[in-house]
Scaffold this active site. Sequence first.
Site, PDB file in Angstrom:
ATOM      1  N   LEU A  33      22.358 -13.268  61.525  1.00  0.00           N
ATOM      2  CA  LEU A  33      23.642 -12.914  60.920  1.00  0.00           C
ATOM      3  C   LEU A  33      24.780 -13.032  61.925  1.00  0.00           C
ATOM      4  CD1 LEU A  33      22.686  -9.715  58.878  1.00  0.00           C
ATOM      5  CD2 LEU A  33      23.260 -11.952  57.949  1.00  0.00           C
ATOM      6  N   ASP A  65      36.031  -0.010  71.227  1.00  0.00           N
ATOM      7  CA  ASP A  65      36.035  -1.449  70.957  1.00  0.00           C
ATOM      8  C   ASP A  65      36.430  -1.700  69.501  1.00  0.00           C
ATOM      9  OD1 ASP A  65      33.719  -4.214  71.634  1.00  0.00           O
ATOM     10  OD2 ASP A  65      35.897  -4.067  71.730  1.00  0.00           O
ATOM     11  N   GLY A 124      25.604 -10.001  68.696  1.00  0.00           N
ATOM     12  CA  GLY A 124      26.335  -8.795  69.070  1.00  0.00           C
ATOM     13  C   GLY A 124      26.400  -8.644  70.579  1.00  0.00           C
ATOM     14  N   GLY A 125      26.912  -7.514  70.992  1.00  0.00           N
ATOM     15  CA  GLY A 125      27.091  -7.235  72.412  1.00  0.00           C
ATOM     16  C   GLY A 125      25.810  -7.326  73.206  1.00  0.00           C
ATOM     17  N   PHE A 126      24.693  -6.954  72.612  1.00  0.00           N
ATOM     18  CA  PHE A 126      23.479  -7.004  73.405  1.00  0.00           C
ATOM     19  C   PHE A 126      22.314  -7.662  72.691  1.00  0.00           C
ATOM     20  CE2 PHE A 126      21.728  -3.315  71.294  1.00  0.00           C
ATOM     21  CZ  PHE A 126      22.839  -2.577  70.959  1.00  0.00           C
ATOM     22  N   GLY A 127      22.605  -8.522  71.764  1.00  0.00           N
ATOM     23  CA  GLY A 127      21.502  -9.240  71.140  1.00  0.00           C
ATOM     24  C   GLY A 127      21.902  -9.750  69.775  1.00  0.00           C
ATOM     25  N   VAL A 172      21.779 -10.345  65.654  1.00  0.00           N
ATOM     26  CA  VAL A 172      21.645  -9.513  64.471  1.00  0.00           C
ATOM     27  C   VAL A 172      20.982 -10.364  63.386  1.00  0.00           C
ATOM     28  CG1 VAL A 172      22.863  -8.086  62.800  1.00  0.00           C
ATOM     29  CG2 VAL A 172      23.746  -8.292  65.116  1.00  0.00           C
ATOM     30  N   LYS A 215      19.632  -5.392  64.445  1.00  0.00           N
ATOM     31  CA  LYS A 215      20.141  -5.798  65.747  1.00  0.00           C
ATOM     32  C   LYS A 215      18.985  -5.692  66.725  1.00  0.00           C
ATOM     33  CE  LYS A 215      24.544  -4.783  67.455  1.00  0.00           C
ATOM     34  NZ  LYS A 215      25.564  -3.834  67.908  1.00  0.00           N
TER      35      LYS A 215
END
Length: 867
Positions: free
Chosen positions: A570, A686, A573-576, A578, A591
């Site tokens: 999808l 954020d 994101g910031g750490f991986g 989705v 996520k």
Amino acid sequence: MGWFKLFCFLGGFVFIHLVHGQNQSGFISIDCGSPANSNYSEAFTGINYISDAAFIDTGISQKISAINKGSFQQVWNLRSFPEGIRNCYNISITQGTKYLIRGTFLYGNYDGLSKLPQFDIHLGVNMWDTINITVMSLYFFTELIHVPYQNYLQICLVNTGLGMPFISAIELRPLNSSTYVSNFGSLALSYRVDVGSGTAYRYPDDVYDRIWLPYSENNWTNLSTSDTVTTNNSYKIPSVVMSTASTPINVSAPLKLSWYTGNATSEYYICMYFSEVVKLKANQSRSLNITVNGKHAYGPFTPKYLETFKVYSKSILEIAPKYDILISKIENSTLPPIINAVEVYSVIDLSQSRTDKQDVDAVTNIKSTYALQRNWEGDPCLPRAYSWAGLNCSYDSIKPSRVTSLNLSSSGLTGVISTNISNLVMLQYLDLSNNSLTGSVPDFLSQLQNLRVLNLEKNQLTGTVPTGLIEKSKNNSLLLSVDANLNVCGSGSCKNKNNIVVPVVASVGGLLILSLIVAAVLWGLRRKQKDENKAESNIQTMTIESLESIQQHFTFADLIRITNNFERILGKGGFGNVYHGYINDTQVAVKVLSLSSAQGFQQFQAEVKLLMRVHRNLTTLVGYCYEGTNMGLAYEYMANGDLDAHLSGKNANILSWETRLNIAMDAAQGLEYLHHGCKPPIIHRDVKTTNILLNENLQAKLADFGLSKIFPTDGDTQVSTLSHVAGTPRYLDPEYSITYKLTEKSDVYSFGIALLKIITGRPVIERSHENTHISQWVRIMLDKGDIQNIVDPRLHGDFNANSAWKAIEIAMVCVSSTSTNRPPMSEVVVKLKECLTSELAERGDESNYSVEMVNMNMITKLNPLAR
Ligand SMILES: *[C@@H]1O[C@H](CO)[C@@H](O)[C@H](O)[C@H]1NC(C)=O
Ligand SMILES: *[C@@H]1O[C@H](CO)[C@@H](O)[C@H](O)[C@H]1NC(C)=O
Ligand SMILES: *[C@@H]1O[C@H](CO)[C@@H](O)[C@H](O)[C@H]1NC(C)=O
Ligand SMILES: *[C@@H]1O[C@H](CO)[C@@H](O)[C@H](O)[C@H]1NC(C)=O
Ligand SMILES: *[C@@H]1O[C@H](CO)[C@@H](O)[C@H](O)[C@H]1NC(C)=O
Ligand SMILES: *[C@@H]1O[C@H](CO)[C@@H](O)[C@H](O)[C@H]1NC(C)=O
Ligand SMILES: *[C@@H]1O[C@H](CO)[C@@H](O)[C@H](O)[C@H]1NC(C)=O
Ligand SMILES: *[C@@H]1O[C@H](CO)[C@@H](O)[C@H](O)[C@H]1NC(C)=O
Ligand SMILES: *[C@@H]1O[C@H](CO)[C@@H](O)[C@H](O)[C@H]1NC(C)=O
Ligand SMILES: *[C@@H]1O[C@H](CO)[C@@H](O)[C@H](O)[C@H]1NC(C)=O
Ligand SMILES: *[C@@H]1O[C@H](CO)[C@@H](O)[C@H](O)[C@H]1NC(C)=O
């Protein structure tokens, strides 16, 4: 009334049958202080215990003063810790398994001093419990239910100045991962009782070796059955436990279970087990209703005959100083209420992350390479009070701690300079002076980018100093000292056979100043850490939604199934990434934490902690996976993706002005909730249009709390953030980048930028217009009096000018360069509401009119017939 504290009398267990050779698959049973390499099968339980010698380097084996042969053999010996403040066991386990972890303590006057100690026990870097030995001949135990995310477990005994720590036994029992699920954190046992019983039970009656203590009250009466009670779930409650129960003597009275938390802000889970043990006659019925502190919790229900029925509080009980659980019969029940067994667990946060793995491995290897006889056990840096002697670390609430300084001066080191040092990449200070190190000065030292001080004095090093080190020393970025070695030369040839100091000689003064700078930096970090710890502890007072939530804990295998092997991505994101998925028939967004993400684990924790607790206009967390290195979060699926895609034209549908105002309103309410509805307030950090997600009804919710931080409210609403500037630069409060002070007003600024974007549909930075920032551009247009052209041209003027003007006004005051001029979110919400009302008033009734118009059309059509 109050329940008793957990302890057992020596020999208090009665085992009717001895079943040997039952399946102890996965049990780890350690008899602390028993002779190295010894093992035995314990007489009462048949459990195989092994010596603790293989798991710890320190401490002394001791024997209790008088052995009672009627007691468990694992408490006859113990290991005491006269030296060092913290001593740790290191036990290999199966990563990702849910374990029941138990420490057992019997003082038994082993030292003949009759002095009862009090000390702490830690699990890795986390505080587990305070052990207060109050009776000499009783044994005490403390239990956790926890899923370790490493393949080893460190259990540390910590001397707090109130007596010498010791431990008698360590027991680990794998549990079925579907049992004892908590939304967040691990569980610490408060009570586990077998109601109406006169005996305690454990393995082999209980396949998980839970210890069930007998319990009854004066105004209760006992019931029991000699038949087997079956437990039809993974909790596997023993039949012997379920076959006894109590009911109140006064048949109309409720059964009351109470416990006090006093001042503590602990959160609790409770498991109650019910089974009918009496064969009821046709005219008899027993139906129960449960309340917790006056609120209905479960029921009515009817316990089945000889079948275990479990009532588990699916989410945390509301925080209260006292808990009263009332089990009452409902009006048309002919029999009084019944209870067979109860467990109460408090939530314990064992998620504080340890020091960076690479650094831990490096210093552990250095310890073994040089066979250091230091008390270097447990985590090198954490908790700070117990960090290893000779190490300094960086402390940061987001990133794992790193080793920044290593002082092994005068430590009797022999052999070459260990290559493991090259893995300590954050090292700033390295002192290996006054040892017997041989060989050359290795080149990898010049690869340590952060190294500022390198002291190799008084060793037996030979050869050439690598040119990299000499360069750094020449341009004063490194203080290098190789004095008093056998024969170390600089880049030139070895002209002198005597000890040669080639690099720029650093004056003692210079060294001092640099050390002071390093110390100052560390001190700054330390202070910051302290503030944030304080903030963390306040999280407990947040409002929490009570029983019956759908949040779930998943295994990684579940995630694979849910996402159909990570089929559809999808977004990133910031750490991986989705992924799209399904839980039953409900769509979710999963996520997955990527391991390469440096801040990943901490962000994960931050998100879980926050998301489990906050709800309104925020994407709901429906579950999480926390299995070893595999971590993931399942959120409610937001069918319409992020707002940014809609505004930037990636999505063909143009959002109407009214929809935009509604979206802004939703997002503002989410933020207002974080700022004013949470105690302590939460700064999102954020806020941007990609973090505003839309569901199928275009209702907006804020996402991505990875950067959120809790901050204290006691007059000081500012968090000083030294090293890491969070947030997305273009949305970042300009004041923040100057002062490094973060307040809710920084979120207000970011929200203002997002609102400008919602109004204009323009990018935050307009590349084609000399990188003009959106707020500057709007300011210029306002100065020109050109309001019409500020609003997104794709709306083709289809908006109410009055409400557009109001919205622009709100956005511009939000993006004021001084934070004091920015309104609080509560005011923004009020203003947006006004804006929306004026929009609806002007045009909104249009939708009502259109309905009437349809009717009128029908009338028109029908009219000819009527005529
Ligand atoms: C039963 O005893 C407890 C204290 O032991 C008391 O709090 C409770 O009110 C009593 N219940 C009844 C029905 O007497
Ligand atoms: C013990 O149980 C495990 C898993 O439940 C099983 O794999 C193993 O075969 C069992 N061993 C024995 C001796 O029954
Ligand atoms: C127990 O000790 C015996 C020797 O005394 C040894 O052969 C055996 O491997 C040990 N078992 C365990 C589980 O350590
Ligand atoms: C603890 O044990 C694990 C696994 O056996 C090992 O990798 C790790 O280095 C040990 N830690 C220490 C500090 O000895
Ligand atoms: C430990 O127990 C003793 C004796 O009951 C008590 O006086 C003391 O306050 C306890 N300490 C703590 C920290 O609970
Ligand atoms: C219930 O059983 C317990 C344990 O055997 C006993 O101590 C208690 O007195 C019994 N209560 C009644 C009312 O018989
Ligand atoms: C276990 O529970 C299921 C569903 O409630 C039921 O169908 C099944 O018969 C039960 N099995 C036993 C042994 O009670
Ligand atoms: C855990 O319990 C569930 C439900 O009872 C069962 O399906 C699963 O096989 C169990 N897992 C293990 C490892 O025993
Ligand atoms: C609660 O605990 C705090 C700190 O531990 C203490 O200062 C305060 O006096 C306690 N309040 C009560 C009512 O015990
Ligand atoms: C169960 O308890 C709740 C709360 O006390 C009450 O509202 C409800 O009517 C009770 N149900 C029955 C069937 O008594
Ligand atoms: C009362 O009992 C009858 C029959 O046992 C049952 O059908 C009914 O649902 C009960 N009422 C309540 C409120 O539970």
